[in-house]
Design an enzyme around this catalytic site. Structure first.
Site, PDB file in Angstrom:
ATOM      1  N   ILE A  75       0.822  -1.213   0.000  1.00  0.00           N
ATOM      2  CA  ILE A  75       0.000   0.000   0.000  1.00  0.00           C
ATOM      3  C   ILE A  75       0.852   1.256   0.000  1.00  0.00           C
ATOM      4  O   ILE A  75       0.486   2.274  -0.605  1.00  0.00           O
ATOM      5  CB  ILE A  75      -1.013   0.001   1.168  1.00  0.00           C
ATOM      6  N   SER A 118      12.268   1.269   6.815  1.00  0.00           N
ATOM      7  CA  SER A 118      12.004   0.025   6.096  1.00  0.00           C
ATOM      8  C   SER A 118      13.089  -0.978   6.395  1.00  0.00           C
ATOM      9  O   SER A 118      14.279  -0.665   6.309  1.00  0.00           O
ATOM     10  CB  SER A 118      11.956   0.306   4.589  1.00  0.00           C
ATOM     11  N   ARG A 119      12.656  -2.186   6.720  1.00  0.00           N
ATOM     12  CA  ARG A 119      13.609  -3.265   6.964  1.00  0.00           C
ATOM     13  C   ARG A 119      14.154  -3.798   5.650  1.00  0.00           C
ATOM     14  O   ARG A 119      15.156  -4.483   5.613  1.00  0.00           O
ATOM     15  CB  ARG A 119      12.916  -4.408   7.723  1.00  0.00           C
ATOM     16  N   LYS A 125      -5.516   1.915   7.705  1.00  0.00           N
ATOM     17  CA  LYS A 125      -6.585   1.115   8.292  1.00  0.00           C
ATOM     18  C   LYS A 125      -6.149  -0.338   8.362  1.00  0.00           C
ATOM     19  O   LYS A 125      -5.333  -0.730   7.537  1.00  0.00           O
ATOM     20  CB  LYS A 125      -7.898   1.249   7.507  1.00  0.00           C
ATOM     21  N   ASP A 131      -9.905  -7.650   6.641  1.00  0.00           N
ATOM     22  CA  ASP A 131      -8.982  -6.591   6.203  1.00  0.00           C
ATOM     23  C   ASP A 131      -9.622  -5.801   5.056  1.00  0.00           C
ATOM     24  O   ASP A 131      -9.726  -4.575   5.150  1.00  0.00           O
ATOM     25  CB  ASP A 131      -7.619  -7.176   5.810  1.00  0.00           C
TER      26      ASP A 131
END
Ligand code: NAP
Length: 313
Positions: free
Chosen positions: A19, A41-42, A95, A173
């Site tokens: 997303i 960010s990993r 969300k 979701d």
């Protein structure tokens, strides 16, 4: 610090997954109010944008980043949101706003105490046809509502292990998007009266759900969520009223009243979210509506659980 003086707000995206790439990065690029200043960010982040492997490193190194947009899975969002609020940053939550209702309410209190903006987003409420649907329904007698929210999980959530874990919500979701529209457009609230939740025998979250709700004056709502849909998604809400029928299709993008298509327009979902976030920051306000999450929590609380065939990606 904010866009009040015309200077863009420096914002960081935390969690650069589907997303973030599909919607948040383009929406921030197209916004005059925000400047994408960093990522956390990993897995590496975005080319040419400073990236931090740990959220705490960003908070320590970049006091100029006054807002963060949290795009990681809901199960790990609370800790980041709480740290950001304590560090005096404005926070936008993808969300669902959290893994539990209580943690979202805690964040709301924390943001109020710290004097920062907390924005729990519901992107489907910014679909172009939702506001005109709400306006048309405002003074009408609602008789019933039928929701069909069906999509192919392999297409929309490929390999997302977290979505099948506790707190990932499974088919809720996407289903919570329908509930975010329902709770926005109806003139009076409806409450859950029954639910059937279909859990694959190898998963901790449902792949399908059937829900019923009731409201004032005998309004009844039925909803079918299903992730086993093939051949194109169905994201529809049909509302029968004493004055005829209203249809919201394509996830709230198309509106039909009495069978006649209605012209709608707007900035689109994610540009709308960032415009709202900027307005909230400028006004010193928060917007934390947990109503859709409460409906989902009720379904898990009241729902009958059925075991269905295993699901493998
Ligand atoms: P995703 O593709 O799995 O991306 C989530 C990202 O969060 C990961 O790529 C990872 O990014 C980061 N992350 C941090 N901690 C993690 C952990 N413990 N497990 C997994 N990832 C972790 O998920 P998504 O589809 O972008 O969804 C993220 C949120 O956006 C969810 O709340 C979802 O409901 C919402 N959303 C998704 C869609 C959609 O169509 N997919 C639409 C609207 C809203 P790094 O590698 O950069 O750390």
């Amino acid at each position: 610090m904010t866009a009040i003086d015309g200077t863009p707000i420096r914002i960081a995206i935390v969690g650069v997954g589907k997303i973030a790439r599909d919607q948040h990065v383009p929406a921030i690029s197209g916004s005059h109010a925000f400047d994408l200043a960093a990522t956390v960010s990993r897995s590496g982040g975005i080319p040419a944008i400073e990236n931090f492997a740990e959220f705490a490193e960003l908070l320590a190194a970049r006091p100029d980043v006054s807002a963060v947009s949290l795009c990681m899975p809901p199960q790990v969002r609370f800790a980041a949101a709480a740290a950001a609020i304590r560090a005096g940053r404005h926070v936008m939550l993808e969300k669902p706003p959290g893994a539990t209702v209580a943690e979202v309410r805690t964040l709301r209190q924390m943001a109020e105490a710290e004097g920062v903006t907390l924005y729990a987003t519901w992107h489907s409420r910014h679909a172009d046809a939702v506001a005109p649907a709400k306006a048309w329904l405002r003074d009408r007698k609602i008789v019933s509502v039928r929701i069909d929210w069906k999509e192919d999980v392999r297409k929309w959530h490929p390999g997302q292990a977290w979505i099948w874990e506790p707190g990932g919500l499974g088919v809720f979701d996407p289903g919570i998007n329908a509930l975010s529209i329902l709770t926005e457009i109806l003139p009076a609230p409806v409450h859950l009266t029954g639910a059937e939740l279909h859990f694959p025998e190898n998963r901790a979250a449902p792949i399908a759900a059937a829900l019923t709700f009731e409201g004032p004056d005998g309004v009844n709502v039925t909803a079918e969520f299903d992730w086993r849909q093939e051949g194109g998604e169905i994201w529809q809400i049909a509302v029968d009223t004493a004055d005829g029928r209203l249809d919201l299709d394509d996830g709230g993008a198309r509106l039909t009243v009495g069978g006649a298509p209605q012209a709608v327009d707007g900035p689109g979902e994610y540009p709308g979210l960032y415009a709202r976030f900027a307005a909230l920051i400028a006004a010193g306000d928060s917007d934390v509506d947990d109503t859709p999450l409460v409906r989902v929590a009720d379904a898990f609380m009241l729902g009958r659980r059925l075991t269905v065939a295993p699901f493998n990606d």
